[in-house]
Design a protein around this motif. Structure first.
Motif, PDB file in Angstrom:
ATOM      1  N   MET A   1      -2.443  14.574  -0.390  1.00 24.00           N
ATOM      2  CA  MET A   1      -1.644  13.088  -0.789  1.00 24.00           C
ATOM      3  C   MET A   1      -2.277  13.044  -2.424  1.00 24.00           C
ATOM      4  O   MET A   1      -2.925  14.153  -2.916  1.00 24.00           O
ATOM      5  N   PRO A   2      -1.610  12.470  -3.413  1.00 26.56           N
ATOM      6  CA  PRO A   2      -1.896  12.130  -4.507  1.00 26.56           C
ATOM      7  C   PRO A   2      -2.856  12.306  -5.440  1.00 26.56           C
ATOM      8  O   PRO A   2      -3.638  11.550  -3.813  1.00 26.56           O
TER       9      PRO A   2
ATOM     10  N   ALA B   1       3.227   8.809  -6.655  1.00 30.09           N
ATOM     11  CA  ALA B   1       3.076  10.276  -6.526  1.00 30.09           C
ATOM     12  C   ALA B   1       4.670  10.261  -6.761  1.00 30.09           C
ATOM     13  O   ALA B   1       4.793  11.779  -8.089  1.00 30.09           O
ATOM     14  N   THR B   2       5.316   9.634  -7.555  1.00 33.26           N
ATOM     15  CA  THR B   2       6.477   9.776  -8.588  1.00 33.26           C
ATOM     16  C   THR B   2       6.766   9.052  -9.563  1.00 33.26           C
ATOM     17  O   THR B   2       7.080   9.026 -11.156  1.00 33.26           O
TER      18      THR B   2
ATOM     19  N   LEU C   1       6.330   0.568  -9.981  1.00 38.04           N
ATOM     20  CA  LEU C   1       6.431   0.506  -8.817  1.00 38.04           C
ATOM     21  C   LEU C   1       5.690   0.022  -8.744  1.00 38.04           C
ATOM     22  O   LEU C   1       4.482  -0.701  -7.398  1.00 38.04           O
ATOM     23  N   LEU C   2       4.162   0.885  -9.447  1.00 38.15           N
ATOM     24  CA  LEU C   2       2.464   0.521  -9.367  1.00 38.15           C
ATOM     25  C   LEU C   2       2.592  -1.356  -9.073  1.00 38.15           C
ATOM     26  O   LEU C   2       1.585  -1.789  -8.186  1.00 38.15           O
ATOM     27  N   LEU C   3       2.678  -1.977 -10.066  1.00 33.76           N
ATOM     28  CA  LEU C   3       2.220  -2.958  -9.881  1.00 33.76           C
ATOM     29  C   LEU C   3       3.306  -3.944  -9.337  1.00 33.76           C
ATOM     30  O   LEU C   3       2.753  -5.507  -8.508  1.00 33.76           O
TER      31      LEU C   3
ATOM     32  N   VAL D   1       0.974  -1.075   0.520  1.00 34.38           N
ATOM     33  CA  VAL D   1      -0.580  -0.084   0.038  1.00 34.38           C
ATOM     34  C   VAL D   1       0.861   1.272   0.282  1.00 34.38           C
ATOM     35  O   VAL D   1       0.762   2.240  -0.301  1.00 34.38           O
ATOM     36  N   VAL D   2       1.683   1.271   0.969  1.00 38.19           N
ATOM     37  CA  VAL D   2       2.582   2.479   0.526  1.00 38.19           C
ATOM     38  C   VAL D   2       3.742   2.358  -0.322  1.00 38.19           C
ATOM     39  O   VAL D   2       4.412   3.376  -0.876  1.00 38.19           O
ATOM     40  N   GLY D   3       3.666   1.658  -1.546  1.00 38.56           N
ATOM     41  CA  GLY D   3       4.482   0.935  -2.515  1.00 38.56           C
ATOM     42  C   GLY D   3       3.686   1.708  -3.744  1.00 38.56           C
ATOM     43  O   GLY D   3       3.484   2.884  -4.474  1.00 38.56           O
TER      44      GLY D   3
END
Length: 426
Positions: free
Chosen positions: A189-190, A118-119, A124-126, A110-112
């Motif tokens: 937050m994003p 954000a980036t 990274l999302l997958l 979740v943090v990822g």
């Protein structure tokens, strides 16, 4: 709620096996069910809020709606990949460590996801969604944990109570999306990540609950009692029904694959036939209610009528669902009823299948087979979802439903395997 008379090695009038009296064992079992059910609610809240925005985030960050389905796909693959390692961890260290570890990995995921938003990093999302799959694997493992200390007469009921608890989290989680977006905007937050605040809180609460309250560990206690009663691992290994266990895995995977394939394509089918988003949302909500709300009924049915007969009830419900979906594919009302029946058939088959798998496996093989079952059911679901899209495009929704009947026919035809007797004991 009264408890049945002792009917397994876990309850005996002799000297307390494993140092636990029958009365204390009943108390521990009840406490364990409350802890697991509460953890399942928290896990459901976390997972529901996550999945609701997964496809949207995937499309937004990748810049292509064609990649929106990868969110669910990677969560499913992550759950499949981590099912066996978490099961091995449970066998070595107990359910408490395994469930806590699964939720910790999901929290990292979740943090990822928030960092990926954000980036604007799609890889990274997958990867983060795959880690979130660990939470799903842990949620699946809780139903087996509920059966660790159960007797033969209560195993279905105990397991189904924990499955039922999923209903509360599954309904509440998606409804936190709106408030979460408001909260996320307040916190800076994003975009689309605000609801993950609730996910983080729910996962932290689940981690704390499992780490502190799941004591004594139900699996380690069950193993200790079984060894004390049976007189060692060699004797325990002989109380095994490998053929019945394999059938249980087939029944669970088959029901799950059919459910996911048809359910995943239903919104697309209804949308193409002019249904509103409200109708689609109601249909899926009623389907989810069918999956979980009546699970205690099927658990009790499995205890009283038998594991295989209840699996066959599930197959009958799936058959009725698929036939109705094929015949009434042009009617939103008929499809809605078909989806409810689909959820009920899934519930009867998977609840009873999980009970059959648990009691057909000796203590030294049980967690390994449970992990393998979760691995297979997730892989079948992922494959089914992909193939369902192809079938839908070629022969339509009715054709998809009729093709799914073949899986139901196989599970039904092989039901005699689940009735095989215990291996001979010496």
């Amino acid at each position: 709620m009264s408890d049945p008379a002792p009917s397994s090695p876990a309850q005996t009038d002799a000297a307390p096996p494993g140092g636990v009296s029958p009365e204390e064992l009943i108390r521990i079992r009840r406490r364990t069910l409350w802890v697991l059910s509460s953890g399942q609610v928290l896990g459901g809240v976390a997972f529901g809020a996550t999945v609701s925005l997964g496809a949207v985030l995937a499309a937004e960050i990748s810049g292509d709606e064609a990649f929106s389905g990868l969110a669910t796909a990677f969560i499913t693959l992550g759950a499949a990949a981590l099912a066996v390692p978490l099961a091995h961890l449970a066998h070595r260290r107990g359910r408490r460590i395994s469930l806590t570890s699964g939720m910790l990995l999901a929290l990292m995921g979740v943090v990822g996801v928030i960092l990926a938003a954000a980036t604007v990093s799609f890889p990274l999302l997958l990867l983060s969604f795959a880690l979130i799959g660990a939470g799903q694997a842990a949620n699946l493992q809780t139903r087996f944990a509920a059966a660790d200390l159960a007797t033969d007469a209560s195993r279905g009921r105990d397991l189904s109570i924990v499955v039922w608890a999923t209903t509360l989290g599954a309904v509440l989680g998606p409804n936190l999306v709106g408030p979460g977006e408001i909260l996320g905007a307040t916190l800076g937050m994003p975009a689309l990540t605000g609801p993950y605040v609730f996910t983080i809180v729910a996962q932290l609460a689940a981690i704390t609950l499992y780490a502190t309250a799941l004591r004594p560990d139900p699996l380690l206690l069950a193993q200790r009692i079984a060894n004390a009663v049976a007189g060692g691992a060699a004797a325990i290994a002989r109380a095994d029904r490998p053929t019945a266990a394999r059938y249980a895995i087939i029944a669970i995977a088959g029901a799950h694959g059919v459910m996911v394939a048809v359910m995943a394509m239903t919104p697309v089918h209804l949308l193409h036939h002019g249904a509103t988003l409200t109708v689609i949302g109601l249909t899926i909500s009623l389907h989810i209610a069918g999956m979980f709300a009546l699970s205690p009924v099927f658990g009790i049915m499995a205890d009283r009528l038998g594991r295989v007969p209840t699996i066959l009830v599930g197959q009958a419900l799936l058959t009725a669902s698929l036939i109705l979906a094929a015949v009434g594919q042009d009617s939103a009302s008929a499809v809605t009823v078909a989806l409810i029946l689909l959820g009920l058939g899934w519930s009867a088959s998977t609840v009873s299948g999980a009970v059959l798998l648990t009691e057909s496996s000796s203590e030294d093989l049980r967690t390994r087979r449970q992990g393998r079952s979760d691995l297979i059911m997730n892989l079948v679901a992922a494959t089914g979802a992909v193939l369902a899209g192809v079938v839908l495009g070629r022969i339509g929704y009715g054709g998809l439903a009729l093709c799914a009947l073949a899986v139901v026919a196989v599970v039904t035809a092989l039901s005699f395997l689940g009735r095989r007797p215990l291996l001979a004991r010496s």
